[in-house]
Design a protein around this motif. Structure first.
Motif, PDB file in Angstrom:
ATOM      1  N   LEU A  21      53.678  17.877  85.828  1.00  0.00           N
ATOM      2  CA  LEU A  21      54.211  16.903  86.248  1.00  0.00           C
ATOM      3  C   LEU A  21      54.501  15.080  85.319  1.00  0.00           C
ATOM      4  CD1 LEU A  21      55.537  16.027  88.761  1.00  0.00           C
ATOM      5  CD2 LEU A  21      53.137  14.810  89.522  1.00  0.00           C
ATOM      6  N   THR A  22      54.029  15.374  84.419  1.00  0.00           N
ATOM      7  CA  THR A  22      53.339  14.555  83.564  1.00  0.00           C
ATOM      8  C   THR A  22      54.942  14.932  82.516  1.00  0.00           C
ATOM      9  OG1 THR A  22      51.233  13.854  83.757  1.00  0.00           O
ATOM     10  CG2 THR A  22      52.297  12.593  81.790  1.00  0.00           C
ATOM     11  N   THR A  29      62.838  10.885  82.278  1.00  0.00           N
ATOM     12  CA  THR A  29      63.075   9.620  81.769  1.00  0.00           C
ATOM     13  C   THR A  29      63.769   9.589  80.159  1.00  0.00           C
ATOM     14  OG1 THR A  29      61.110   8.325  83.204  1.00  0.00           O
ATOM     15  CG2 THR A  29      61.727   7.133  81.201  1.00  0.00           C
ATOM     16  N   LEU A  30      63.407  10.441  79.447  1.00  0.00           N
ATOM     17  CA  LEU A  30      64.259  10.722  78.281  1.00  0.00           C
ATOM     18  C   LEU A  30      65.352  11.135  78.383  1.00  0.00           C
ATOM     19  CD1 LEU A  30      61.713  11.949  76.143  1.00  0.00           C
ATOM     20  CD2 LEU A  30      62.538  10.372  75.656  1.00  0.00           C
ATOM     21  N   MET A  31      65.616  12.364  79.931  1.00  0.00           N
ATOM     22  CA  MET A  31      67.071  12.350  79.721  1.00  0.00           C
ATOM     23  C   MET A  31      68.133  11.514  80.380  1.00  0.00           C
ATOM     24  SD  MET A  31      66.299  15.661  81.884  1.00  0.00           S
ATOM     25  CE  MET A  31      67.294  15.948  82.827  1.00  0.00           C
ATOM     26  N   ILE A  32      67.372  10.507  81.349  1.00  0.00           N
ATOM     27  CA  ILE A  32      68.055   9.140  81.732  1.00  0.00           C
ATOM     28  C   ILE A  32      69.015   8.117  81.288  1.00  0.00           C
ATOM     29  CG2 ILE A  32      68.070   7.362  82.699  1.00  0.00           C
ATOM     30  CD1 ILE A  32      65.811   9.150  85.203  1.00  0.00           C
ATOM     31  N   VAL A  33      68.112   8.056  79.939  1.00  0.00           N
ATOM     32  CA  VAL A  33      68.018   7.107  79.162  1.00  0.00           C
ATOM     33  C   VAL A  33      69.436   7.884  78.114  1.00  0.00           C
ATOM     34  CG1 VAL A  33      67.113   6.987  75.900  1.00  0.00           C
ATOM     35  CG2 VAL A  33      65.404   6.219  78.833  1.00  0.00           C
ATOM     36  N   CYS A  34      69.388   9.318  78.014  1.00  0.00           N
ATOM     37  CA  CYS A  34      70.545  10.289  77.288  1.00  0.00           C
ATOM     38  C   CYS A  34      71.046   9.823  78.167  1.00  0.00           C
ATOM     39  CB  CYS A  34      70.402  12.083  76.930  1.00  0.00           C
ATOM     40  SG  CYS A  34      68.404  11.757  75.695  1.00  0.00           S
ATOM     41  N   LEU A  35      71.805  10.059  79.140  1.00  0.00           N
ATOM     42  CA  LEU A  35      72.697   9.949  80.003  1.00  0.00           C
ATOM     43  C   LEU A  35      73.501   8.962  80.172  1.00  0.00           C
ATOM     44  CD1 LEU A  35      71.700  12.261  83.564  1.00  0.00           C
ATOM     45  CD2 LEU A  35      74.072  12.576  80.959  1.00  0.00           C
ATOM     46  N   TYR A  36      72.575   7.330  80.150  1.00  0.00           N
ATOM     47  CA  TYR A  36      73.115   6.363  79.696  1.00  0.00           C
ATOM     48  C   TYR A  36      73.456   5.764  78.401  1.00  0.00           C
ATOM     49  CZ  TYR A  36      72.922   0.650  79.305  1.00  0.00           C
ATOM     50  OH  TYR A  36      72.376  -0.144  79.483  1.00  0.00           O
ATOM     51  N   LEU A  51      73.087  16.504  73.579  1.00  0.00           N
ATOM     52  CA  LEU A  51      72.530  17.730  73.134  1.00  0.00           C
ATOM     53  C   LEU A  51      70.718  16.936  73.467  1.00  0.00           C
ATOM     54  CD1 LEU A  51      72.671  19.921  71.304  1.00  0.00           C
ATOM     55  CD2 LEU A  51      72.175  18.455  68.888  1.00  0.00           C
ATOM     56  N   LEU A  52      70.214  15.736  73.374  1.00  0.00           N
ATOM     57  CA  LEU A  52      68.655  15.760  73.613  1.00  0.00           C
ATOM     58  C   LEU A  52      69.067  16.031  75.392  1.00  0.00           C
ATOM     59  CD1 LEU A  52      68.565  13.203  71.131  1.00  0.00           C
ATOM     60  CD2 LEU A  52      67.719  15.058  71.244  1.00  0.00           C
ATOM     61  N   PHE A  53      69.846  15.362  75.666  1.00  0.00           N
ATOM     62  CA  PHE A  53      69.971  15.447  77.376  1.00  0.00           C
ATOM     63  C   PHE A  53      69.956  16.415  77.700  1.00  0.00           C
ATOM     64  CE2 PHE A  53      72.026  16.662  81.520  1.00  0.00           C
ATOM     65  CZ  PHE A  53      71.238  15.847  82.140  1.00  0.00           C
ATOM     66  N   PHE A  54      70.221  18.056  77.312  1.00  0.00           N
ATOM     67  CA  PHE A  54      70.195  19.470  77.525  1.00  0.00           C
ATOM     68  C   PHE A  54      68.963  20.138  77.178  1.00  0.00           C
ATOM     69  CE2 PHE A  54      74.654  19.109  78.196  1.00  0.00           C
ATOM     70  CZ  PHE A  54      75.269  19.162  79.536  1.00  0.00           C
ATOM     71  N   LEU A  55      68.821  19.377  75.551  1.00  0.00           N
ATOM     72  CA  LEU A  55      67.464  19.872  75.341  1.00  0.00           C
ATOM     73  C   LEU A  55      66.109  19.504  76.595  1.00  0.00           C
ATOM     74  CD1 LEU A  55      67.488  19.259  71.668  1.00  0.00           C
ATOM     75  CD2 LEU A  55      67.622  21.480  72.918  1.00  0.00           C
ATOM     76  N   TYR A  58      66.401  21.199  79.489  1.00  0.00           N
ATOM     77  CA  TYR A  58      65.404  22.766  78.785  1.00  0.00           C
ATOM     78  C   TYR A  58      64.003  22.575  79.583  1.00  0.00           C
ATOM     79  CZ  TYR A  58      64.300  26.948  77.418  1.00  0.00           C
ATOM     80  OH  TYR A  58      64.171  28.387  76.835  1.00  0.00           O
ATOM     81  N   GLY A  59      63.244  21.492  78.733  1.00  0.00           N
ATOM     82  CA  GLY A  59      62.388  22.061  78.952  1.00  0.00           C
ATOM     83  C   GLY A  59      61.472  21.479  80.467  1.00  0.00           C
ATOM     84  N   VAL A  60      62.154  20.723  81.193  1.00  0.00           N
ATOM     85  CA  VAL A  60      61.817  20.991  82.796  1.00  0.00           C
ATOM     86  C   VAL A  60      61.685  21.619  83.289  1.00  0.00           C
ATOM     87  CG1 VAL A  60      62.612  19.427  85.089  1.00  0.00           C
ATOM     88  CG2 VAL A  60      62.374  18.251  82.323  1.00  0.00           C
TER      89      VAL A  60
END
Length: 155
Positions: A21-22, A29-36, A51-55, A58-60
């Protein structure tokens, strides 16, 4: 640690849902920053942010897949022996040596801890960093259950 009489007759060891979960919260959170960053084209790095958003996505996905795929119970320690996640049972009399070892991880500050079970037939390693028990607690419980089994066999 309390004495032998306070340890349960059986200990169930599961995957740590807190760790999964963590990690998912961090990656989300990092995905939101990437989208922003991609939306407002911060520093002109729109494509890198996507690119980072999709990486991270994929981790999630891998974390959720692992949580669904892996059985909830990884190990079961009892006075009789050890039950593995694939429901195979190993009696204490079959186990020659059972120890927790630490392998260095040079790419991270987190060490990789494994439970190594040597039986008469084979050697099995379990990655315990992802379990809901610490290596010290696991070693303590192994000693208690092993002593209980030996004491019962001698009587």
């Amino acid at each position: 640690m309390k004495g032998n009489s306070y340890a349960p007759d059986e200990t169930i060891i599961k995957l740590s849902r807190t760790k999964l979960l963590t990690e998912n919260i961090l990656w989300s959170t990092l995905m939101i920053v990437c989208l922003y960053s991609a939306y407002f084209n911060l520093y002109g790095l729109r494509y890198l942010a996507l690119l980072l958003f999709f990486l991270f996505l994929y981790g999630v996905y891998q974390n959720v897949k692992k949580a669904k795929k892996e059985p909830k119970i990884q190990l079961r320690l009892s006075n009789k022996g050890l039950t593995l996640k694939n429901e195979s049972f190993i009696n204490w009399s079959e186990i020659k040596k059972m120890e927790v070892i630490v392998k260095p991880n040079y790419s991270s500050s987190i060490q990789q801890e494994y439970l190594v079970v040597n039986t008469n037939k084979d050697k099995t390693e379990f990655y315990i960093n992802e379990l809901n028990i610490s290596s010290l607690r696991l070693e303590y419980l192994i000693k208690i259950y092993r002593k209980r089994f030996d004491k019962k066999q001698n009587n």
